[in-house]
Design a protein around this motif. Structure first.
Motif, PDB file in Angstrom:
ATOM      1  N   LYS A  34       0.780  -1.226   0.157  1.00 19.54           N
ATOM      2  CA  LYS A  34       0.078   0.082  -0.055  1.00 19.54           C
ATOM      3  C   LYS A  34       0.956   1.376   0.058  1.00 19.54           C
ATOM      4  N   ASP A  35       1.851   1.260   0.670  1.00 22.03           N
ATOM      5  CA  ASP A  35       3.015   2.323   0.669  1.00 22.03           C
ATOM      6  C   ASP A  35       3.615   2.391  -0.870  1.00 22.03           C
ATOM      7  N   LEU A  36       3.731   1.504  -1.570  1.00 18.00           N
ATOM      8  CA  LEU A  36       4.381   1.471  -2.870  1.00 18.00           C
ATOM      9  C   LEU A  36       3.700   1.722  -4.012  1.00 18.00           C
ATOM     10  N   LEU A  37       2.239   1.493  -4.003  1.00 20.30           N
ATOM     11  CA  LEU A  37       1.467   1.487  -5.183  1.00 20.30           C
ATOM     12  C   LEU A  37       0.097   1.619  -4.809  1.00 20.30           C
ATOM     13  N   TYR A  38      -0.521   2.218  -5.738  1.00 18.09           N
ATOM     14  CA  TYR A  38      -1.966   2.599  -5.495  1.00 18.09           C
ATOM     15  C   TYR A  38      -3.034   1.552  -6.147  1.00 18.09           C
ATOM     16  N   LYS A  39      -2.593   1.203  -7.217  1.00 20.53           N
ATOM     17  CA  LYS A  39      -3.276   0.167  -8.110  1.00 20.53           C
ATOM     18  C   LYS A  39      -2.406  -0.553  -8.980  1.00 20.53           C
ATOM     19  N   VAL A  40      -2.977  -1.824  -9.354  1.00 19.55           N
ATOM     20  CA  VAL A  40      -2.221  -2.727 -10.267  1.00 19.55           C
ATOM     21  C   VAL A  40      -3.163  -3.407 -10.818  1.00 19.55           C
ATOM     22  N   LYS A  41      -2.824  -3.577 -12.387  1.00 24.50           N
ATOM     23  CA  LYS A  41      -3.844  -4.313 -13.324  1.00 24.50           C
ATOM     24  C   LYS A  41      -2.981  -4.972 -14.463  1.00 24.50           C
ATOM     25  N   ASN A  42      -3.541  -5.584 -15.062  1.00 26.70           N
ATOM     26  CA  ASN A  42      -2.945  -6.182 -16.319  1.00 26.70           C
ATOM     27  C   ASN A  42      -1.498  -7.031 -16.184  1.00 26.70           C
ATOM     28  N   ILE A  43      -1.676  -7.719 -15.168  1.00 29.00           N
ATOM     29  CA  ILE A  43      -0.359  -8.500 -14.802  1.00 29.00           C
ATOM     30  C   ILE A  43      -0.202  -9.945 -15.626  1.00 29.00           C
ATOM     31  N   HIS A  44       0.721  -9.896 -16.360  1.00 22.16           N
ATOM     32  CA  HIS A  44       0.764 -10.943 -17.265  1.00 22.16           C
ATOM     33  C   HIS A  44       2.243 -11.584 -17.047  1.00 22.16           C
ATOM     34  N   VAL A  45       2.378 -12.991 -16.769  1.00 24.54           N
ATOM     35  CA  VAL A  45       3.700 -13.641 -16.517  1.00 24.54           C
ATOM     36  C   VAL A  45       3.976 -14.735 -17.527  1.00 24.54           C
ATOM     37  N   SER A  46       4.990 -14.926 -18.135  1.00 30.50           N
ATOM     38  CA  SER A  46       5.180 -15.819 -19.337  1.00 30.50           C
ATOM     39  C   SER A  46       6.756 -16.545 -19.011  1.00 30.50           C
ATOM     40  N   GLY A  47       6.869 -17.514 -19.070  1.00 30.42           N
ATOM     41  CA  GLY A  47       8.250 -18.052 -18.902  1.00 30.42           C
ATOM     42  C   GLY A  47       8.448 -19.365 -18.818  1.00 30.42           C
ATOM     43  N   ASP A  48       9.494 -20.131 -18.438  1.00 25.82           N
ATOM     44  CA  ASP A  48       9.519 -21.670 -18.254  1.00 25.82           C
ATOM     45  C   ASP A  48      10.206 -22.065 -16.988  1.00 25.82           C
ATOM     46  N   PHE A  49       9.581 -23.417 -16.487  1.00 23.17           N
ATOM     47  CA  PHE A  49      10.398 -24.058 -15.378  1.00 23.17           C
ATOM     48  C   PHE A  49      11.099 -25.136 -15.908  1.00 23.17           C
ATOM     49  N   PHE A  50      12.340 -25.426 -15.464  1.00 14.27           N
ATOM     50  CA  PHE A  50      13.157 -26.492 -15.826  1.00 14.27           C
ATOM     51  C   PHE A  50      14.069 -27.157 -14.787  1.00 14.27           C
TER      52      PHE A  50
END
Length: 182
Positions: A34-50
């Motif tokens: 809450k002290d670092l950001l007011y709102k967050v949206k459109n979060i997308h993660v892509s990548g790989d585990f191995f």
């Protein structure tokens, strides 16, 4: 919550386990940030585990649209974040030597589940710049001020110091001026 089985990745015949998902943040993340950001949206993660003995390693790219406070005025600033991160996951607690030798974090897995949700949320907070300004603050070099105080740029501060008379020398000058008049 975004999580995946450590053993499923370790025992998979496929060399990579691909992730490509939108992420919804949890209320506890918003409270924590809450002290670092007011709102967050459109979060997308892509990548790989191995699996790379003795760890499952994950390489990810994250994008997110944030509304964060200006570091000068705390006014809301829209900020698009795009970053990558790598983490290693282990069923065992890493030793001090393992931590020291590995440039990427080693996270202990609980109950066979890799918590990618928390990793994404933590890295969103870690990648917010220390200095972020509104367009007006950038363009017009605006600093906050109040009754009897103001914030000045480092350049203005240094110029003010050059023009400032040392109080001790000012008193000495008065004494010397008095001696000259005698």
């Amino acid at each position: 919550m975004l999580s995946i089985s450590y053993l499923k990745i370790k025992n998979s015949n496929a060399p990579l386990t691909h992730i490509d998902r939108d992420v919804e943040v949890r209320p506890e993340f918003l409270e924590r940030g809450k002290d670092l950001l007011y709102k967050v949206k459109n979060i997308h993660v892509s990548g790989d585990f191995f699996y790379d003995e003795p760890y499952v390693t994950g390489n990810f790219k994250v994008t997110a649209d944030l509304e964060v406070p200006s570091s000068r005025s705390l006014k809301p600033v829209d900020y698009h974040e795009e970053f990558t991160f790598t983490e290693n996951y282990s069923l065992e607690n890493p030793t001090k030597d393992e931590i020291d030798e590995n440039p990427d974090p080693i996270v202990k897995v609980e109950d066979d589940l890799i918590d990618l949700q928390t990793a994404v949320e933590d890295n969103i907070l870690l990648n917010i710049p220390v200095t972020i300004l509104t367009e007006d603050e950038k363009k017009n070099d605006i600093y906050p001020e109040g009754k009897g105080w103001e914030v000045v740029s480092e350049k203005s501060f240094e110029e003010g110091k050059k023009n400032q008379i040392n109080p001790a020398f000012a008193k000495l000058k008065v004494l010397l001026d008095n001696d000259d008049k005698k």
